[in-house]
Design a protein around this motif. Structure first.
Motif, PDB file in Angstrom:
ATOM      1  N   UNK A  73      55.355  20.341  70.435  1.00 17.63           N
ATOM      2  CA  UNK A  73      54.439  20.290  71.574  1.00 17.63           C
ATOM      3  C   UNK A  73      54.029  21.696  72.024  1.00 17.63           C
ATOM      4  N   UNK A  74      54.963  22.638  72.004  1.00 17.74           N
ATOM      5  CA  UNK A  74      54.663  23.994  72.458  1.00 17.74           C
ATOM      6  C   UNK A  74      53.593  24.640  71.591  1.00 17.74           C
ATOM      7  N   UNK A  75      53.635  24.393  70.297  1.00 13.16           N
ATOM      8  CA  UNK A  75      52.696  25.044  69.394  1.00 13.16           C
ATOM      9  C   UNK A  75      51.428  24.269  69.109  1.00 13.16           C
ATOM     10  N   UNK A  76      51.276  23.073  69.682  1.00 12.51           N
ATOM     11  CA  UNK A  76      50.090  22.262  69.397  1.00 12.51           C
ATOM     12  C   UNK A  76      48.825  22.952  69.920  1.00 12.51           C
ATOM     13  N   UNK A  77      47.759  22.859  69.129  1.00  8.76           N
ATOM     14  CA  UNK A  77      46.544  23.609  69.453  1.00  8.76           C
ATOM     15  C   UNK A  77      45.326  22.718  69.681  1.00  8.76           C
ATOM     16  N   UNK A  78      44.859  22.047  68.621  1.00 12.28           N
ATOM     17  CA  UNK A  78      43.542  21.421  68.673  1.00 12.28           C
ATOM     18  C   UNK A  78      43.436  20.315  69.722  1.00 12.28           C
ATOM     19  N   UNK A  80      45.276  25.879  80.718  1.00 12.75           N
ATOM     20  CA  UNK A  80      45.141  26.424  79.371  1.00 12.75           C
ATOM     21  C   UNK A  80      46.535  26.722  78.844  1.00 12.75           C
ATOM     22  N   UNK A  81      46.732  26.570  77.561  1.00 14.25           N
ATOM     23  CA  UNK A  81      47.996  26.936  76.939  1.00 14.25           C
ATOM     24  C   UNK A  81      47.790  28.184  76.088  1.00 14.25           C
ATOM     25  N   UNK A  82      48.875  28.763  75.651  1.00 16.70           N
ATOM     26  CA  UNK A  82      48.784  29.969  74.839  1.00 16.70           C
ATOM     27  C   UNK A  82      48.070  29.679  73.518  1.00 16.70           C
ATOM     28  N   UNK A  83      48.408  28.545  72.914  1.00 17.99           N
ATOM     29  CA  UNK A  83      47.792  28.189  71.641  1.00 17.99           C
ATOM     30  C   UNK A  83      46.308  27.873  71.796  1.00 17.99           C
ATOM     31  N   UNK A  84      45.947  27.137  72.853  1.00 18.66           N
ATOM     32  CA  UNK A  84      44.539  26.786  73.053  1.00 18.66           C
ATOM     33  C   UNK A  84      43.702  28.015  73.397  1.00 18.66           C
ATOM     34  N   UNK A  85      44.277  28.960  74.140  1.00 20.21           N
ATOM     35  CA  UNK A  85      43.566  30.201  74.454  1.00 20.21           C
ATOM     36  C   UNK A  85      43.227  30.962  73.175  1.00 20.21           C
ATOM     37  N   UNK A  86      44.209  31.086  72.288  1.00 17.57           N
ATOM     38  CA  UNK A  86      43.982  31.787  71.017  1.00 17.57           C
ATOM     39  C   UNK A  86      42.920  31.072  70.192  1.00 17.57           C
ATOM     40  N   UNK A 145      51.008  27.048  81.688  1.00 20.13           N
ATOM     41  CA  UNK A 145      50.318  25.901  81.122  1.00 20.13           C
ATOM     42  C   UNK A 145      51.017  25.340  79.895  1.00 20.13           C
ATOM     43  N   UNK A 146      51.525  26.231  79.044  1.00 16.47           N
ATOM     44  CA  UNK A 146      52.248  25.794  77.846  1.00 16.47           C
ATOM     45  C   UNK A 146      53.526  25.055  78.200  1.00 16.47           C
TER      46      UNK A 146
END
Length: 284
Positions: free
Chosen positions: A210-215, A236-242, A67-68
């Motif tokens: 882009x890879x680290x974007x969360x909100x 889901x991405x890694x950042x959004x999951x966290x 997803x990321x």
């Protein structure tokens, strides 16, 4: 001790401090991820299951890694034509004047807008459009979040690109014009080869963002813990999951999320390293 030595020691100290901070982050994440690594081993990376049920806990990172990468790469592809056009416009065609100055101000403004504002705009403005087009029943998904990501990273790619293009030596362009080259041919044969590595650096910077974007991604991607089957699917991405699950996590789930963070750090480092290698080849 003169001012030159003081300045030199400050630079050395700053460089060492950055390295120590990076090592501290990696060490902290690694120590926190040890219980998860002992439980799942390297299978954590390619496992597709995320089951927090007590007594049957099983966690895997593959859906979130995919997803990321999918959202980030798709956002970069959407960014390229717009960012490159803006770079050429501001760096070569119209360097001075009210319109270029206004565009630079708008780009700087876009870069400074908080990501949660982008997420709200995407939720209330972009998501209904996606729904009306029939691309997704609820408007959430990989494609929606990628569009928001693309809008967010355009300023990073275009700003650096325009600066690099404007630094191409004028005598090279004048020599090409004197030989009868058109504006397009000058861009193709002079500007792009000379500014290529710098332009590419802008896209690597944008990809890292882009890879680290969360909100913004968390609000629009749908937060599904399954591997997406298409760009209009939920994910889901890694950042959004966290961001979604870290607040209530404990035990094995907590350490699994820490390991997700460690993997995100590693992936970002790999992307930047590969970008530097490509930049060296382009500038060679």
């Amino acid at each position: 001790m003169n001012s030159e030595k003081i300045f030199r020691y400050l630079l050395i100290g700053s460089g060492v401090l950055i390295v120590l901070i990076a090592l501290g982050i990696v060490t902290t994440l690694f120590i926190g991820a040890i219980p998860s690594f002992k439980e799942f081993g390297f299978g954590f990376i390619y496992s597709t299951e995320w089951n927090p049920t007590q007594g049957r806990e099983s966690y895997g990172a593959l859906p979130f890694i995919i997803g990321t990468l999918v959202t980030s790469i798709l956002a970069l592809l959407l960014t390229f034509p717009f960012a490159f056009s803006i770079s050429l416009f501001l760096g070569e065609y119209f360097r001075n004047g009210k319109l270029p100055s206004f565009l630079r101000s708008v780009i700087d403004l876009l870069a400074g807008i908080p990501s949660v504002v982008y997420g709200l705009w995407g939720f209330y403005a972009l998501r209904p459009i996606i729904t009306d087009l029939g691309l997704n029943a609820q408007g959430f998904g990989i494609f929606t979040s990628s569009i928001i990501l693309a809008i967010m990273i355009i300023p990073y790619a275009s700003s650096l690109g325009s600066e690099v293009i404007s630094m191409v030596p004028g005598n090279l362009k004048e020599a090409a014009y004197s030989l009868g080259a058109t504006r397009f041919e000058v861009v193709k044969t002079v500007i792009i080869p000379n500014a290529g590595s710098g332009i590419f650096a802008g896209y690597i910077l944008a990809l890292g963002r882009a890879i680290g974007e969360t909100m913004a991604v968390t609000m629009l991607i749908g937060n599904s813990n399954k591997i997406p089957t298409g760009i209009f699917d939920l994910g889901n991405t890694m950042a959004s999951l966290i961001a979604n699950q870290f607040g209530e996590a404990d035990g094995l789930k907590y350490t699994s999320l820490v390991e997700i963070g460690l993997l995100l750090f590693v992936i970002t480092g790999i992307v930047n390293y590969l970008g530097k290698l490509i930049m060296k080849k382009l500038s060679a």
